[in-house]
Scaffold this motif. Sequence first.
Motif, PDB file in Angstrom:
ATOM      1  N   UNK A 199      -7.486  27.082  61.062  1.00 25.07           N
ATOM      2  CA  UNK A 199      -6.361  26.457  61.590  1.00 25.07           C
ATOM      3  C   UNK A 199      -6.235  24.967  60.726  1.00 25.07           C
ATOM      4  N   UNK A 200      -4.998  24.534  60.692  1.00 23.17           N
ATOM      5  CA  UNK A 200      -4.619  23.499  59.883  1.00 23.17           C
ATOM      6  C   UNK A 200      -3.894  22.401  60.447  1.00 23.17           C
ATOM      7  N   UNK A 201      -4.544  21.099  60.414  1.00 20.65           N
ATOM      8  CA  UNK A 201      -3.853  19.861  61.005  1.00 20.65           C
ATOM      9  C   UNK A 201      -2.660  19.615  60.670  1.00 20.65           C
ATOM     10  N   UNK A 261      -7.712  13.931  57.567  1.00 20.52           N
ATOM     11  CA  UNK A 261      -6.412  13.842  57.153  1.00 20.52           C
ATOM     12  C   UNK A 261      -5.599  15.035  57.615  1.00 20.52           C
ATOM     13  N   UNK A 262      -4.461  14.872  57.617  1.00 22.18           N
ATOM     14  CA  UNK A 262      -3.429  15.875  58.157  1.00 22.18           C
ATOM     15  C   UNK A 262      -3.435  16.894  56.718  1.00 22.18           C
ATOM     16  N   UNK A 263      -3.445  18.282  57.098  1.00 24.86           N
ATOM     17  CA  UNK A 263      -3.470  18.996  56.225  1.00 24.86           C
ATOM     18  C   UNK A 263      -4.840  19.906  55.958  1.00 24.86           C
ATOM     19  N   UNK A 264      -5.693  18.983  56.642  1.00 27.65           N
ATOM     20  CA  UNK A 264      -7.012  19.747  56.591  1.00 27.65           C
ATOM     21  C   UNK A 264      -6.948  20.876  57.151  1.00 27.65           C
ATOM     22  N   UNK A 265      -7.830  21.960  56.382  1.00 26.62           N
ATOM     23  CA  UNK A 265      -8.149  23.510  56.847  1.00 26.62           C
ATOM     24  C   UNK A 265      -9.505  23.381  57.721  1.00 26.62           C
ATOM     25  N   UNK A 266      -9.418  23.794  59.131  1.00 25.68           N
ATOM     26  CA  UNK A 266     -10.311  23.709  60.073  1.00 25.68           C
ATOM     27  C   UNK A 266     -11.216  24.830  59.949  1.00 25.68           C
ATOM     28  N   UNK A 267     -12.722  24.501  60.001  1.00 19.19           N
ATOM     29  CA  UNK A 267     -13.972  25.395  59.605  1.00 19.19           C
ATOM     30  C   UNK A 267     -14.849  24.721  60.643  1.00 19.19           C
ATOM     31  N   UNK A 268     -15.985  25.358  60.550  1.00 20.33           N
ATOM     32  CA  UNK A 268     -16.755  24.820  61.510  1.00 20.33           C
ATOM     33  C   UNK A 268     -17.565  23.590  61.448  1.00 20.33           C
TER      34      UNK A 268
END
Length: 347
Positions: free
Chosen positions: A12-14, A28-35
């Motif tokens: 998921x991406x912010x 920040x915006x655009x960060x790719x979400x991981x654990x």
Amino acid sequence: MKTHVMDLRDGDRLRSDIFNRAGLHVLPAGTSIHKEEIALLIRHSIEYADIFEREEQDSFTGLNREQFMQRLKADYDRTVKGFQAIFLEALTTGKINQNMVDERLKPMVEMFDHSKDVVSLMIMFSEEDVNIYNHSLQVGLLSYYLASWLGYSREECFQIGKAGCLHDIGKSKVGQELRNQTEEMNLAQKDEMQRHTRYGYEIIRDSMPDIAPALVALQHHEREDGTGYPQGLNADDIHPYSKIVAVANRYVDLTAADRINGKPGLLTVLKKVYDLGFGELSERAVQALTRQLLPHFVGKQAKLSNGETARIVWNNPTDYFRPLVQVNERFVDLSVERDIVVEEIMM
């Protein structure tokens, strides 16, 4: 879309920056979400995150790191060959096929969206033999990353990345002998080489309706203090996309091997770009590059100037480019040991 942290998925991406209740900037915006990001949000007692709409599950799920990097390398090499065809078309017809550019770039962008280890990607790319085609692709991909770190939408990121890939298309009209020249150019040769910015503007303007990529080709050597070319523009007159691509282009340029000193280390290159952010290059874009890349150095093996191999343990917040490193069982603070520097970062 607003999503509870416990419902976030890997990849998921912010959509927007996240701050905790005390106002501290967390992600920040655009960060790719991981654990790791989910754990960070939980530690800051953050319940919801605003993410981009999810797309259908892709074909990258289940690949381990080695498989992913192998596939990325194969796609990268294939894309470089594709850009060679695009440059040849520009040379022979004076135009480019926008659909061809999109088809070559989109698979690379999709893979980049699934990679967290930006530094390993930069190291992999820096190991390539530099030519105009892979230089252009590297600049485009780094421009894509920069745009995402600066909070641009996914579509804008792609457009900025595409503009980065095409920034040097005007060099297709510069003689190959001049492009490949290693000796210092005379004034006439420098003038002809600098014309690639105007050639690129003309090629892109005649090939696609969007003026922004054409302006990037024209302005990527402009500098915010007015010292650039071809028009000597100041910061307020340079297109925002051009500012991003200028940073990416300078970074990639500096990673190239020097005839005397060889290939510089990534930390050395980042420091040079960081310094250029105080006058020549966009400070905002340079800060985004620095802020995003430095954390990825932690845990990497590094070659020190005294010949030792170390592991980077911690980035010093008061001296970004002199981290705390570990050599065997010994910790060395390079902000204190001023005679030792990091020469090279390794995957």
